[in-house]
Design a protein around this motif. Structure first.
Motif, PDB file in Angstrom:
ATOM      1  N   ASP A 166       0.828  -1.386   0.036  1.00  0.00           N
ATOM      2  CA  ASP A 166       0.061   0.009   0.046  1.00  0.00           C
ATOM      3  C   ASP A 166       0.852   1.216  -0.125  1.00  0.00           C
ATOM      4  OD1 ASP A 166      -2.671  -1.123   0.361  1.00  0.00           O
ATOM      5  OD2 ASP A 166      -1.797  -2.011   2.069  1.00  0.00           O
ATOM      6  N   ILE A 167       1.790   1.418   1.027  1.00  0.00           N
ATOM      7  CA  ILE A 167       2.204   2.695   1.183  1.00  0.00           C
ATOM      8  C   ILE A 167       3.737   2.645   1.374  1.00  0.00           C
ATOM      9  CG2 ILE A 167       2.677   4.663   2.687  1.00  0.00           C
ATOM     10  CD1 ILE A 167      -0.183   4.380   3.681  1.00  0.00           C
ATOM     11  N   HIS A 168       4.465   3.497   0.603  1.00  0.00           N
ATOM     12  CA  HIS A 168       6.144   3.573   0.644  1.00  0.00           C
ATOM     13  C   HIS A 168       6.328   4.849   0.763  1.00  0.00           C
ATOM     14  CE1 HIS A 168      10.241   2.936   0.229  1.00  0.00           C
ATOM     15  NE2 HIS A 168      10.287   1.945  -0.619  1.00  0.00           N
ATOM     16  N   GLY A 169       7.295   5.171   1.795  1.00  0.00           N
ATOM     17  CA  GLY A 169       7.692   6.646   1.928  1.00  0.00           C
ATOM     18  C   GLY A 169       8.945   6.765   2.333  1.00  0.00           C
ATOM     19  N   GLY A 170       9.325   8.005   2.486  1.00  0.00           N
ATOM     20  CA  GLY A 170      10.644   8.494   2.694  1.00  0.00           C
ATOM     21  C   GLY A 170      10.757   9.972   2.795  1.00  0.00           C
ATOM     22  N   GLY A 171      11.792  10.495   2.809  1.00  0.00           N
ATOM     23  CA  GLY A 171      12.106  12.079   2.627  1.00  0.00           C
ATOM     24  C   GLY A 171      12.101  12.428   1.093  1.00  0.00           C
ATOM     25  N   MET A 172      11.763  13.706   0.836  1.00  0.00           N
ATOM     26  CA  MET A 172      11.737  13.962  -0.674  1.00  0.00           C
ATOM     27  C   MET A 172      12.987  13.587  -1.447  1.00  0.00           C
ATOM     28  SD  MET A 172      10.119  17.596  -2.137  1.00  0.00           S
ATOM     29  CE  MET A 172       8.415  17.446  -1.504  1.00  0.00           C
ATOM     30  N   ASP A 173      14.095  13.787  -0.619  1.00  0.00           N
ATOM     31  CA  ASP A 173      15.425  13.597  -1.468  1.00  0.00           C
ATOM     32  C   ASP A 173      15.693  12.283  -1.904  1.00  0.00           C
ATOM     33  OD1 ASP A 173      15.420  12.954   1.490  1.00  0.00           O
ATOM     34  OD2 ASP A 173      17.563  12.631   1.521  1.00  0.00           O
ATOM     35  N   LEU A 174      14.858  11.267  -1.368  1.00  0.00           N
ATOM     36  CA  LEU A 174      14.869   9.798  -1.970  1.00  0.00           C
ATOM     37  C   LEU A 174      14.227   9.580  -3.282  1.00  0.00           C
ATOM     38  CD1 LEU A 174      14.675   7.840   1.735  1.00  0.00           C
ATOM     39  CD2 LEU A 174      16.807   8.512   0.335  1.00  0.00           C
ATOM     40  N   LYS A 175      13.213  10.650  -3.575  1.00  0.00           N
ATOM     41  CA  LYS A 175      12.488  10.200  -4.493  1.00  0.00           C
ATOM     42  C   LYS A 175      13.230   9.810  -5.941  1.00  0.00           C
ATOM     43  CE  LYS A 175       8.555  13.084  -5.360  1.00  0.00           C
ATOM     44  NZ  LYS A 175       7.683  14.062  -5.595  1.00  0.00           N
ATOM     45  N   PHE A 176      14.289  10.484  -6.059  1.00  0.00           N
ATOM     46  CA  PHE A 176      15.230  10.158  -7.172  1.00  0.00           C
ATOM     47  C   PHE A 176      16.680  10.518  -6.472  1.00  0.00           C
ATOM     48  CE2 PHE A 176      18.112  10.986 -10.601  1.00  0.00           C
ATOM     49  CZ  PHE A 176      17.551   9.867 -11.580  1.00  0.00           C
ATOM     50  N   PRO A 177      17.380   9.447  -6.607  1.00  0.00           N
ATOM     51  CA  PRO A 177      17.209   8.328  -7.533  1.00  0.00           C
ATOM     52  C   PRO A 177      16.684   7.176  -6.841  1.00  0.00           C
ATOM     53  CG  PRO A 177      19.546   8.284  -7.070  1.00  0.00           C
ATOM     54  CD  PRO A 177      19.006   9.516  -6.253  1.00  0.00           C
ATOM     55  N   HIS A 178      16.659   6.967  -5.585  1.00  0.00           N
ATOM     56  CA  HIS A 178      16.420   5.791  -4.722  1.00  0.00           C
ATOM     57  C   HIS A 178      15.077   5.366  -5.111  1.00  0.00           C
ATOM     58  CE1 HIS A 178      16.989   2.940  -1.810  1.00  0.00           C
ATOM     59  NE2 HIS A 178      15.999   3.418  -0.581  1.00  0.00           N
ATOM     60  N   HIS A 179      13.992   6.073  -4.995  1.00  0.00           N
ATOM     61  CA  HIS A 179      12.807   5.375  -5.055  1.00  0.00           C
ATOM     62  C   HIS A 179      12.465   5.281  -6.527  1.00  0.00           C
ATOM     63  CE1 HIS A 179      11.023   6.862  -0.828  1.00  0.00           C
ATOM     64  NE2 HIS A 179      11.866   5.947  -0.996  1.00  0.00           N
ATOM     65  N   GLU A 180      12.916   5.994  -7.396  1.00  0.00           N
ATOM     66  CA  GLU A 180      12.805   5.516  -8.775  1.00  0.00           C
ATOM     67  C   GLU A 180      13.288   4.453  -9.100  1.00  0.00           C
ATOM     68  OE1 GLU A 180      10.571   6.341 -11.777  1.00  0.00           O
ATOM     69  OE2 GLU A 180      11.188   8.481 -11.042  1.00  0.00           O
ATOM     70  N   CYS A 181      14.707   4.091  -8.837  1.00  0.00           N
ATOM     71  CA  CYS A 181      15.281   2.874  -8.981  1.00  0.00           C
ATOM     72  C   CYS A 181      14.721   1.616  -8.334  1.00  0.00           C
ATOM     73  CB  CYS A 181      16.749   3.017  -8.620  1.00  0.00           C
ATOM     74  SG  CYS A 181      17.806   4.158  -9.512  1.00  0.00           S
ATOM     75  N   GLU A 182      14.161   1.854  -7.119  1.00  0.00           N
ATOM     76  CA  GLU A 182      13.331   0.875  -6.492  1.00  0.00           C
ATOM     77  C   GLU A 182      12.379   0.343  -7.253  1.00  0.00           C
ATOM     78  OE1 GLU A 182      11.939   0.534  -2.304  1.00  0.00           O
ATOM     79  OE2 GLU A 182      13.237   2.192  -2.100  1.00  0.00           O
ATOM     80  N   LEU A 183      11.487   1.359  -7.750  1.00  0.00           N
ATOM     81  CA  LEU A 183      10.395   1.155  -8.688  1.00  0.00           C
ATOM     82  C   LEU A 183      10.708   0.348  -9.990  1.00  0.00           C
ATOM     83  CD1 LEU A 183       7.662   3.768  -9.501  1.00  0.00           C
ATOM     84  CD2 LEU A 183       8.132   1.929 -11.019  1.00  0.00           C
ATOM     85  N   ALA A 184      11.783   0.876 -10.476  1.00  0.00           N
ATOM     86  CA  ALA A 184      12.207   0.143 -11.717  1.00  0.00           C
ATOM     87  C   ALA A 184      12.603  -1.240 -11.461  1.00  0.00           C
ATOM     88  CB  ALA A 184      13.419   0.887 -12.369  1.00  0.00           C
ATOM     89  N   GLN A 185      13.412  -1.684 -10.439  1.00  0.00           N
ATOM     90  CA  GLN A 185      13.845  -2.853 -10.004  1.00  0.00           C
ATOM     91  C   GLN A 185      12.585  -3.753  -9.727  1.00  0.00           C
ATOM     92  OE1 GLN A 185      17.857  -1.757  -7.556  1.00  0.00           O
ATOM     93  NE2 GLN A 185      16.079  -1.974  -6.473  1.00  0.00           N
ATOM     94  N   SER A 186      11.764  -3.295  -8.960  1.00  0.00           N
ATOM     95  CA  SER A 186      10.425  -4.309  -8.693  1.00  0.00           C
ATOM     96  C   SER A 186       9.817  -4.527 -10.066  1.00  0.00           C
ATOM     97  CB  SER A 186       9.621  -3.676  -7.774  1.00  0.00           C
ATOM     98  OG  SER A 186      10.179  -3.432  -6.424  1.00  0.00           O
ATOM     99  N   VAL A 187       9.394  -3.554 -10.988  1.00  0.00           N
ATOM    100  CA  VAL A 187       8.851  -3.893 -11.991  1.00  0.00           C
ATOM    101  C   VAL A 187       9.553  -4.903 -13.003  1.00  0.00           C
ATOM    102  CG1 VAL A 187       7.699  -2.755 -14.171  1.00  0.00           C
ATOM    103  CG2 VAL A 187       7.496  -1.568 -12.004  1.00  0.00           C
ATOM    104  N   GLY A 188      11.034  -4.586 -13.044  1.00  0.00           N
ATOM    105  CA  GLY A 188      11.744  -5.454 -13.856  1.00  0.00           C
ATOM    106  C   GLY A 188      11.602  -6.979 -13.519  1.00  0.00           C
ATOM    107  N   ALA A 189      11.557  -7.229 -12.140  1.00  0.00           N
ATOM    108  CA  ALA A 189      11.821  -8.203 -11.343  1.00  0.00           C
ATOM    109  C   ALA A 189      10.401  -9.138 -11.503  1.00  0.00           C
ATOM    110  CB  ALA A 189      12.143  -8.291 -10.131  1.00  0.00           C
ATOM    111  N   HIS A 190       9.257  -8.173 -11.217  1.00  0.00           N
ATOM    112  CA  HIS A 190       8.018  -8.775 -10.915  1.00  0.00           C
ATOM    113  C   HIS A 190       6.843  -8.691 -11.705  1.00  0.00           C
ATOM    114  CE1 HIS A 190       9.829  -8.504  -6.562  1.00  0.00           C
ATOM    115  NE2 HIS A 190      10.045  -9.756  -7.088  1.00  0.00           N
ATOM    116  N   GLU A 191       6.918  -7.458 -12.785  1.00  0.00           N
ATOM    117  CA  GLU A 191       6.316  -7.246 -13.881  1.00  0.00           C
ATOM    118  C   GLU A 191       5.002  -6.625 -13.323  1.00  0.00           C
ATOM    119  OE1 GLU A 191       6.149  -6.686 -17.200  1.00  0.00           O
ATOM    120  OE2 GLU A 191       8.292  -7.370 -17.151  1.00  0.00           O
ATOM    121  N   GLN A 192       5.208  -5.860 -12.157  1.00  0.00           N
ATOM    122  CA  GLN A 192       3.928  -5.065 -11.582  1.00  0.00           C
ATOM    123  C   GLN A 192       4.551  -3.917 -10.552  1.00  0.00           C
ATOM    124  OE1 GLN A 192       2.758  -8.765  -9.559  1.00  0.00           O
ATOM    125  NE2 GLN A 192       2.083  -7.661  -7.847  1.00  0.00           N
ATOM    126  N   ASP A 193       3.709  -2.862 -10.599  1.00  0.00           N
ATOM    127  CA  ASP A 193       4.160  -1.814  -9.787  1.00  0.00           C
ATOM    128  C   ASP A 193       4.370  -2.242  -8.413  1.00  0.00           C
ATOM    129  OD1 ASP A 193       4.379  -0.061 -11.799  1.00  0.00           O
ATOM    130  OD2 ASP A 193       2.717   1.106 -11.359  1.00  0.00           O
TER     131      ASP A 193
END
Length: 496
Positions: free
Chosen positions: A239-266
């Motif tokens: 449901d919820i993933h959070g952190g400081g605004m400084d993590l939006k890029f690159p950390h969370h952007e890369c997290e999102l890409a890794q997950s989609v790349g591994a599991h084919e879903q957001d």
């Protein structure tokens, strides 16, 4: 009818109706601290904000699994491409094992969170405890054609990912701009493209924290741990993933890409980011000399502070601003927060000690009762509007006006009725203590108060008011204190 809970989703940029994937269960992951230095106020604000979100969801009746990781693997900085292993460096300087550094700063982090009365998460996994799972995800991304090996390191292939997905959809970055703006960093010549990021890094000879892998001795990239632990404890989509605004890029952007790349879903339905701190209008930073550690605020030991401020004063100050708004520290603002916090605590003390009583001849005033019920509703409306603690506190102060009118008899309990009184008491108490996580701080000087009582005892003896002397003696004895009449004066001791 109360408005339903809506959350500002960083992914869409809109406030969206909160609909958990598996209600009433809610999965929430927050990026925790990297444990090689003291926790800073930016971290504190983020964790205090998510503590309130955690508390409010539970207050609404949701079963929340709150996961907050500890980063302890000794990552490099700048997306694991350059810099140094901070934990390893600290260990060398202090002649300690890396895990001693990790333990020291993890305990410090927990101590600070306790001072701010933050609840512990449901699960607090460590990156070092999930090396095997991280290696497995790297292998999956390699099998899916979204990663490649280079000189013992593994990188995520962003351009290959971009063929079927959108890299940059969370942060709003465009891949073309990222490629053109990427700096030349150490290790970039290993990559197919500068925008690619590390999944696994080959360990240099001086890198202390390292693990065996199919590609040799190394360590996981910065972004991998959160993806792995979020998936393990909350599922492939939560449901919820959070952190400081400084993590939006690159950390969370890369997290999102890794997950989609591994599991084919957001991986996440709602992304939440807290905003930055400023001091007197300037960005808070060590280089400007205007950053505070929590303990400096508590002791007042900083050139920019006029006095010390208690943990609850600082927390109340933080909650007076919406988590997504910039928060500006100043002495004036902290002093105003101190007054506001104490007013709420005085109101809390008053309402806790009041029990409903009837009064003959007094009828319920529907208008006043309606106002109080409206104020209670407003507390929920404010929190349901993307966890707006600032508005909620404003409504609590309006309730406080009603509460303060009770001891003065300007408001009679019979005028509002038992049901409305009980609701006002429950709302005021639960929102302050259970939702906002504020608590009463006993800053009274016990020895100073004891000296006052001893002075009364001394005057009673001099006046030969032995009844008063015995009364003071007995009351202190009930509190475990014994008075002693000495030749040099009056002393006291703990009762044995």
């Amino acid at each position: 009818m109360l408005n339903p809970l809506r959350i500002q989703n960083s992914l869409t940029g809109k406030k969206e109706l909160f609909e958990p994937i598996n209600a009433p269960f809610v999965g929430m992951y927050v990026c925790g601290p990297t444990v090689y230095s003291d926790v800073h106020l930016g971290n504190v604000r983020t964790f205090v904000s998510f503590d309130v979100i955690y508390r409010y969801l539970m207050h609404l009746g949701y079963k929340v699994r709150y996961v907050r990781n500890i980063t302890d693997v000794g990552h490099l900085i700048d997306d694991a491409d350059e810099g140094e292993d901070k934990i390893g460096k600290k260990a060398k300087l202090e002649n300690l094992e890396p895990m001693e550094i990790v333990q020291k700063y993890t305990e410090d982090f927990h101590r600070v969170m306790d001072q701010f009365n933050a609840l512990p998460p449901s699960i607090e996994p460590t990156a070092t405890g999930h090396i095997l799972e991280q290696i497995e995800m790297v292998e999956t991304l390699l099998e899916n054609g979204l990663a490649y090996e280079s000189n013992g390191s593994i990188y995520f292939n962003v351009k290959e990912y971009q063929k079927n997905h959108h890299y940059g959809k969370l942060s709003g970055r465009k891949i073309e701009e990222l490629i053109s703006n990427t700096r030349e960093l150490d290790g970039q010549d290993e990559k197919s493209d500068n925008v690619d990021f590390a999944l696994w890094k080959k360990a240099s000879d001086g890198h202390i924290m390292r693990w065996p892998s199919p590609w040799g001795m190394g360590f996981p990239g910065w972004h991998l741990e959160c993806t792995v632990m979020g998936t393990k404890y909350l599922g492939k989509t939560f449901d919820i993933h959070g952190g400081g605004m400084d993590l939006k890029f690159p950390h969370h952007e890369c997290e999102l890409a890794q997950s989609v790349g591994a599991h084919e879903q957001d991986p996440v339905k709602y992304w939440i980011h807290t905003n930055m701190l400023t001091v007197n209008g300037q960005k808070m930073s060590k280089s400007l000399g205007n950053s505070f550690l929590p303990r400096q605020l508590f002791t007042g030991d900083h050139d920019l502070l006029d006095r010390a401020y208690s943990p609850m004063t600082v927390k109340f100050f933080m909650l007076q601003s919406h988590y997504a708004s910039t928060l500006d520290f100043s002495n004036d603002a902290l002093q105003a927060a101190q007054k506001g916090y104490k007013k709420l605590m005085n109101g809390l003390r008053i309402i806790k000690n009041i029990e409903y009583t009837t009064e003959k001849g007094v009828e319920i005033n529907e208008k006043i009762a309606g106002q109080i019920n409206q104020l209670c509703d407003n507390c929920y409306r404010a929190m349901n509007d993307d966890f707006n603690t600032a508005l909620t506190i404003g409504h609590l102060f309006n309730l406080l006006k009603k509460i303060n009118s009770i001891p003065t008899q300007n408001l009679k309990l019979a005028e509002i009725g038992e049901e409305t009184f009980n609701r006002m008491k429950a709302t005021f108490c639960s929102f302050i203590t259970d939702v906002l996580g504020l608590k009463e701080e006993n800053n009274l000087n016990s020895e100073g108060l004891l000296e006052v009582l001893i002075s009364f005892y001394k005057k009673a003896k001099e006046a030969k008011d032995y009844e008063k002397v015995d009364e003071i003696r007995n009351q202190l004895k009930e509190q475990g204190v014994v008075l002693k009449d000495m030749k040099t004066g009056i002393d006291w001791a703990y009762e044995e």
